[in-house]
Design a protein around this motif. Structure first.
Motif, PDB file in Angstrom:
ATOM      1  N   VAL A   1       0.861  -1.237   0.063  1.00 36.38           N
ATOM      2  CA  VAL A   1       0.030   0.104   0.003  1.00 36.38           C
ATOM      3  C   VAL A   1       0.827   1.239  -0.081  1.00 36.38           C
ATOM      4  N   ILE A   2       0.657   2.048  -1.023  1.00 34.26           N
ATOM      5  CA  ILE A   2       1.253   3.428  -0.961  1.00 34.26           C
ATOM      6  C   ILE A   2       0.091   4.522  -0.411  1.00 34.26           C
ATOM      7  N   ALA A   3       0.276   4.937   0.870  1.00 38.62           N
ATOM      8  CA  ALA A   3      -0.795   5.641   1.582  1.00 38.62           C
ATOM      9  C   ALA A   3      -0.406   7.127   1.277  1.00 38.62           C
ATOM     10  N   GLU A   4      -1.685   7.744   0.899  1.00 39.33           N
ATOM     11  CA  GLU A   4      -1.637   9.008   0.542  1.00 39.33           C
ATOM     12  C   GLU A   4      -2.083  10.151   1.333  1.00 39.33           C
ATOM     13  N   ILE A   5      -1.516  11.464   1.479  1.00 39.28           N
ATOM     14  CA  ILE A   5      -2.011  12.675   2.153  1.00 39.28           C
ATOM     15  C   ILE A   5      -2.749  13.495   1.290  1.00 39.28           C
ATOM     16  N   LYS A   6      -4.076  13.427   1.163  1.00 40.83           N
ATOM     17  CA  LYS A   6      -4.717  14.308   0.212  1.00 40.83           C
ATOM     18  C   LYS A   6      -5.731  15.037   1.002  1.00 40.83           C
ATOM     19  N   ARG A   7      -5.651  16.505   0.991  1.00 38.65           N
ATOM     20  CA  ARG A   7      -6.669  17.255   1.829  1.00 38.65           C
ATOM     21  C   ARG A   7      -8.021  17.476   0.886  1.00 38.65           C
ATOM     22  N   LYS A   8      -7.871  17.484  -0.362  1.00 40.66           N
ATOM     23  CA  LYS A   8      -8.966  17.630  -1.207  1.00 40.66           C
ATOM     24  C   LYS A   8      -8.755  17.386  -2.733  1.00 40.66           C
ATOM     25  N   SER A   9      -9.841  17.534  -3.562  1.00 41.29           N
ATOM     26  CA  SER A   9      -9.627  17.171  -4.975  1.00 41.29           C
ATOM     27  C   SER A   9     -10.663  17.969  -5.696  1.00 41.29           C
ATOM     28  N   PRO A  10     -10.621  18.029  -7.053  1.00 44.95           N
ATOM     29  CA  PRO A  10     -11.374  18.695  -7.910  1.00 44.95           C
ATOM     30  C   PRO A  10     -13.000  17.909  -7.881  1.00 44.95           C
ATOM     31  N   SER A  11     -12.837  16.468  -7.589  1.00 46.51           N
ATOM     32  CA  SER A  11     -13.765  16.004  -7.877  1.00 46.51           C
ATOM     33  C   SER A  11     -14.657  15.642  -6.404  1.00 46.51           C
ATOM     34  N   LYS A  12     -14.137  15.511  -5.358  1.00 48.89           N
ATOM     35  CA  LYS A  12     -14.493  15.303  -4.189  1.00 48.89           C
ATOM     36  C   LYS A  12     -14.652  16.376  -3.304  1.00 48.89           C
ATOM     37  N   GLY A  13     -14.113  17.691  -3.796  1.00 45.56           N
ATOM     38  CA  GLY A  13     -14.010  18.806  -2.870  1.00 45.56           C
ATOM     39  C   GLY A  13     -13.166  18.529  -1.632  1.00 45.56           C
ATOM     40  N   ILE A  14     -13.396  19.256  -0.448  1.00 47.12           N
ATOM     41  CA  ILE A  14     -12.749  19.024   0.859  1.00 47.12           C
ATOM     42  C   ILE A  14     -13.092  17.426   1.345  1.00 47.12           C
ATOM     43  N   ILE A  15     -12.079  16.755   1.621  1.00 46.33           N
ATOM     44  CA  ILE A  15     -11.654  15.451   1.787  1.00 46.33           C
ATOM     45  C   ILE A  15     -11.415  15.272   3.494  1.00 46.33           C
ATOM     46  N   ASN A  16     -10.313  16.093   3.655  1.00 51.62           N
ATOM     47  CA  ASN A  16      -9.958  16.055   5.217  1.00 51.62           C
ATOM     48  C   ASN A  16      -8.835  17.443   5.343  1.00 51.62           C
ATOM     49  N   SER A  17      -9.651  18.321   5.439  1.00 54.42           N
ATOM     50  CA  SER A  17      -8.846  19.832   5.467  1.00 54.42           C
ATOM     51  C   SER A  17      -7.718  19.871   6.826  1.00 54.42           C
ATOM     52  N   HIS A  18      -8.140  19.324   7.747  1.00 50.63           N
ATOM     53  CA  HIS A  18      -7.224  19.614   8.816  1.00 50.63           C
ATOM     54  C   HIS A  18      -6.379  18.429   9.446  1.00 50.63           C
ATOM     55  N   VAL A  19      -6.021  17.458   8.120  1.00 50.86           N
ATOM     56  CA  VAL A  19      -4.954  16.466   8.550  1.00 50.86           C
ATOM     57  C   VAL A  19      -3.714  16.772   9.090  1.00 50.86           C
ATOM     58  N   SER A  20      -3.242  16.104  10.169  1.00 48.42           N
ATOM     59  CA  SER A  20      -1.918  16.372  10.647  1.00 48.42           C
ATOM     60  C   SER A  20      -0.835  15.549   9.949  1.00 48.42           C
ATOM     61  N   VAL A  21      -0.200  16.079   9.091  1.00 46.96           N
ATOM     62  CA  VAL A  21       1.045  15.324   8.266  1.00 46.96           C
ATOM     63  C   VAL A  21       1.965  14.473   9.083  1.00 46.96           C
ATOM     64  N   GLU A  22       2.373  15.188  10.155  1.00 44.35           N
ATOM     65  CA  GLU A  22       3.189  14.233  11.135  1.00 44.35           C
ATOM     66  C   GLU A  22       2.577  12.916  11.541  1.00 44.35           C
ATOM     67  N   ARG A  23       1.408  13.406  12.172  1.00 46.16           N
ATOM     68  CA  ARG A  23       0.750  11.979  13.089  1.00 46.16           C
ATOM     69  C   ARG A  23       0.332  10.869  11.888  1.00 46.16           C
ATOM     70  N   THR A  24      -0.307  11.517  10.557  1.00 45.47           N
ATOM     71  CA  THR A  24      -0.734  10.509   9.692  1.00 45.47           C
ATOM     72  C   THR A  24       0.485   9.737   8.770  1.00 45.47           C
ATOM     73  N   SER A  25       1.346  10.556   8.623  1.00 48.67           N
ATOM     74  CA  SER A  25       2.541   9.867   7.856  1.00 48.67           C
ATOM     75  C   SER A  25       3.075   8.719   8.858  1.00 48.67           C
ATOM     76  N   ILE A  26       3.357   9.097   9.958  1.00 43.46           N
ATOM     77  CA  ILE A  26       4.111   8.108  10.964  1.00 43.46           C
ATOM     78  C   ILE A  26       3.071   6.947  11.019  1.00 43.46           C
ATOM     79  N   GLY A  27       1.475   7.329  11.294  1.00 40.40           N
ATOM     80  CA  GLY A  27       0.637   6.333  11.423  1.00 40.40           C
ATOM     81  C   GLY A  27       0.610   5.300  10.484  1.00 40.40           C
ATOM     82  N   TYR A  28       0.736   5.800   9.217  1.00 37.68           N
ATOM     83  CA  TYR A  28       0.480   5.117   7.919  1.00 37.68           C
ATOM     84  C   TYR A  28       1.613   4.084   7.806  1.00 37.68           C
ATOM     85  N   MET A  29       2.908   4.600   8.112  1.00 40.93           N
ATOM     86  CA  MET A  29       3.968   3.628   8.184  1.00 40.93           C
ATOM     87  C   MET A  29       3.797   2.548   9.451  1.00 40.93           C
TER      88      MET A  29
END
Length: 261
Positions: free
Chosen positions: A52-80
Motif C-alpha cells: 500500500v502506498i498511503a496518500e495524504i490528500k486534503r481535497k480534490s477537484p472531484s470530491k471537494g474537501i476530504i480532510n482539511s485538518h489532517v496532521s501530516v506528522e501524525r498521519t504519515s508516521i501512523g501510515y508507516m
C-alpha cells in the motif's frame, strides 16, 4: 477546457513564478539534495510490507474537501506504523490543498519512499522534488508526450530518484513506455471526467511489461480488491480517499491493512 487542461495550464504559470522566487541554485543547496533516495520498487516488493502506498490528500477537484485538518506528522508516521510500503504526498495547492512543506514534513519524520504527487511539466519541478526530499516523482501520460516523459524521467533518474508513470488506457501505455520510468501506475480515475472504474487496472494488467513494477491507483476501497489485483501482477496499491475521508486516516489504514494478512 476540461479540468485536466485547466490544472496543467495553471501549473505552468505556477512553475514560472516559482523559478523567480526559488532559483535552481537555491534548491540545490537543500540538505535533501545530496541525500540518497529510498527505492519505492524495493519497498513494494518487501515481504514484510503491504504494498500500500498511503496518500495524504486534503481535497480534490472531484470530491471537494476530504480532510482539511489532517496532521501530516501524525498521519504519515501512523501510515508507516500500520504497514504501508510508502507514502504519497500531494504538493499541488490550488486543486488538492497540498504543498511542498507537507512533503518536507513527512520526510522529516519518516525513512521510507515518498512519492511527490503533482502535475509535472517542467525540469524545474524534478529538481524541486529532490530538494524537498521526494524519492520518486509522478509523470502523467495524459499531459506529457514521450519526449517529455523521457526528458523528465531521465533527469529524475540521474538524481537517483525513481519514476512512476501514470496511464489510463492502452494508447497512453503504448506511446509512453520507456526505460526512463521504473514503475507503471494505472489510474482507475479518468482525469478528464473523474469517473472511477477499478476494471481499468484489470484490463491493462497483462499489457504492462514485467520489467516494470505495476501499481493500481484510485478507487481501491476493499482489501479483496487488492488480493485480486495481486493475482494480476500488481505489487503497489495507491490509496488516498479511502483513508483520508476518515477523521484519523492512519487508523483507517491500520484497519484496512490488517485485513490484507
Amino acid at each position: 477546457m476540461n479540468i485536466l487542461s485547466e490544472i496543467v495550464e495553471n501549473k505552468r504559470k505556477e512553475v514560472e513564478a516559482n523559478k523567480e522566487l526559488y532559483p535552481v541554485k537555491l534548491l540545490e543547496n537543500s540538505p535533501y539534495y545530496e541525500s540518497q533516495p529510498v527505492s519505492m520498487k524495493k519497498y513494494l516488493q518487501r515481504q514484510d510490507k503491504s504494498g500500500v502506498i498511503a496518500e495524504i490528500k486534503r481535497k480534490s477537484p472531484s470530491k471537494g474537501i476530504i480532510n482539511s485538518h489532517v496532521s501530516v506528522e501524525r498521519t504519515s508516521i501512523g501510515y508507516m506504523q500500520a504497514g504501508a510500503s510508502g507514502l504519497s504526498v500531494l504538493t499541488d495547492k490550488t486543486y488538492f490543498g497540498g504543498s511542498a512543506e507537507d512533503l518536507k514534513l513527512a520526510r522529516s519524520f519518516n525513512f521510507c519512499p515518498i512519492l511527490r504527487k503533482d502535475f509535472m511539466v517542467d525540469e524545474y519541478q524534478v529538481i524541486e522534488a529532490k530538494s524537498i526530499g521526494a524519492d520518486l516523482i509522478l509523470l502523467i501520460a495524459a499531459v506529457l508526450d514521450k519526449s517529455e516523459i523521457e526528458r523528465l524521467g531521465g533527469l529524475a533518474q540521474s538524481l537517483g530518484m525513481e519514476v512512476l508513470l501514470e496511464i489510463h488506457n492502452k494508447e497512453e501505455l503504448d506511446r509512453s513506455i520507456t526505460d526512463k520510468v521504473n514503475l507503471i501506475g494505472v489510474n482507475n480515475r479518468n482525469l478528464k471526467t473523474f469517473k472511477t472504474d477499478i476494471q481499468t487496472s484489470f484490463d491493462l494488467a497483462e499489457l504492462i511489461p514485467n520489467e516494470f513494477v505495476k501499481v493500481s491507483e484510485s478507487g481501491i476501497a476493499d482489501p479483496d480488491t487488492i488480493r485480486q489485483l495481486k493475482a494480476q501482477g500488481y505489487e503497489g496499491f495507491l490509496i488516498g480517499e479511502t483513508f483520508m475521508k476518515n477523521g484519523r486516516p492512519e487508523k483507517a489504514a491500520k484497519e484496512f491493512i490488517k485485513l490484507l494478512v
